[in-house]
Motif scaffolding. Structure first.
Motif, mmCIF file in Angstrom:
data_model
loop_
_atom_site.group_PDB
_atom_site.id
_atom_site.type_symbol
_atom_site.label_atom_id
_atom_site.label_comp_id
_atom_site.label_asym_id
_atom_site.label_seq_id
_atom_site.Cartn_x
_atom_site.Cartn_y
_atom_site.Cartn_z
ATOM 1 N N THR A 1 0.832 -1.194 0.000
ATOM 2 C CA THR A 1 0.000 0.000 0.000
ATOM 3 C C THR A 1 0.872 1.251 0.000
ATOM 4 O O THR A 1 1.834 1.357 0.751
ATOM 5 C CB THR A 1 -0.907 0.022 1.249
ATOM 6 N N ILE A 2 0.518 2.204 -0.841
ATOM 7 C CA ILE A 2 1.230 3.488 -0.881
ATOM 8 C C ILE A 2 0.618 4.401 0.175
ATOM 9 O O ILE A 2 -0.588 4.616 0.216
ATOM 10 C CB ILE A 2 1.140 4.126 -2.281
ATOM 11 N N VAL A 3 1.474 4.952 1.021
ATOM 12 C CA VAL A 3 1.023 5.765 2.142
ATOM 13 C C VAL A 3 0.896 7.218 1.710
ATOM 14 O O VAL A 3 1.762 7.756 1.034
ATOM 15 C CB VAL A 3 2.017 5.654 3.324
ATOM 16 N N ASN A 4 -0.213 7.848 2.107
ATOM 17 C CA ASN A 4 -0.423 9.269 1.858
ATOM 18 C C ASN A 4 -0.025 10.030 3.122
ATOM 19 O O ASN A 4 -0.728 10.008 4.121
ATOM 20 C CB ASN A 4 -1.887 9.528 1.511
ATOM 21 N N TYR A 5 1.108 10.702 3.075
ATOM 22 C CA TYR A 5 1.606 11.408 4.255
ATOM 23 C C TYR A 5 0.978 12.787 4.441
ATOM 24 O O TYR A 5 1.281 13.470 5.406
ATOM 25 C CB TYR A 5 3.131 11.546 4.178
ATOM 26 N N LYS A 6 0.110 13.183 3.554
ATOM 27 C CA LYS A 6 -0.529 14.501 3.673
ATOM 28 C C LYS A 6 -1.638 14.500 4.707
ATOM 29 O O LYS A 6 -1.957 15.529 5.277
ATOM 30 C CB LYS A 6 -1.060 14.947 2.318
ATOM 31 N N THR A 7 -2.251 13.354 4.940
ATOM 32 C CA THR A 7 -3.312 13.270 5.946
ATOM 33 C C THR A 7 -2.943 12.194 6.968
ATOM 34 O O THR A 7 -2.476 11.116 6.614
ATOM 35 C CB THR A 7 -4.670 12.905 5.309
ATOM 36 N N PHE A 8 -3.176 12.515 8.234
ATOM 37 C CA PHE A 8 -2.901 11.565 9.310
ATOM 38 C C PHE A 8 -4.137 10.723 9.539
ATOM 39 O O PHE A 8 -5.210 11.237 9.812
ATOM 40 C CB PHE A 8 -2.508 12.304 10.586
ATOM 41 N N VAL A 9 -3.976 9.421 9.465
ATOM 42 C CA VAL A 9 -5.106 8.516 9.616
ATOM 43 C C VAL A 9 -5.184 7.968 11.042
ATOM 44 O O VAL A 9 -6.259 7.855 11.609
ATOM 45 C CB VAL A 9 -5.027 7.362 8.593
ATOM 46 N N GLY A 10 -4.062 7.629 11.663
ATOM 47 C CA GLY A 10 -4.066 7.063 13.011
ATOM 48 C C GLY A 10 -4.379 5.581 12.987
ATOM 49 O O GLY A 10 -4.380 4.934 11.944
ATOM 50 N N ILE A 11 -4.678 5.050 14.168
ATOM 51 C CA ILE A 11 -4.977 3.621 14.246
ATOM 52 C C ILE A 11 -6.477 3.396 14.103
ATOM 53 O O ILE A 11 -7.274 4.257 14.466
ATOM 54 C CB ILE A 11 -4.455 3.002 15.556
#
Length: 126
Positions: free
Chosen positions: A42-52
């Protein structure tokens, strides 16, 4: 019956800490491997914080996740085991002090357990 000695208690406490640490590290490692197997591409989007996810925030969700072999829930279980290890050490210490008939330290151990559990229930660290 063999008398319970201080060296016996030290050996038991060392084994409890060692076993708890090894088991928790193994569980976290297994969860990490499963998580990377399922989500490593999976490619991570670092622009938005998703959390757990919400399911790993509460015990029923963690149990559900472990039963359904979800990596994050297994990692969380390993972390809970790691936190529980020193608490188990205090319990074993209290039992050892009872066997040694050292009631002052039994009282201190019970007080420490009481403080730990009250902090856990209240949600505030001491």
């Amino acid at each position: 019956m063999k008398k319970f000695k201080d060296t016996d208690m030290q050996l038991l406490l060392g084994q409890v800490l060692r076993a708890g640490t090894v088991i928790s590290i193994s569980v976290v490692f297994l969860g990490g491997v499963l998580y990377l197997y399922r989500h490593g591409h999976t490619i991570v989007n670092y622009k938005t914080f998703v959390g757990i996810p919400n399911f790993v925030r509460h015990l029923p969700g963690i149990i559900y996740g472990v039963v359904n072999i979800k990596g994050q829930a297994i990692i969380q279980t390993g972390i809970i085991l790691l936190i529980a290890t020193p608490i188990l050490r205090v319990v074993c210490s209290a039992i050892g002090f009872v066997l040694e008939k050292d009631y002052l330290y039994v009282g201190i151990s019970v007080l420490v357990l009481f403080i730990i559990f009250m902090s856990m229930l209240s949600g505030h660290a001491a």
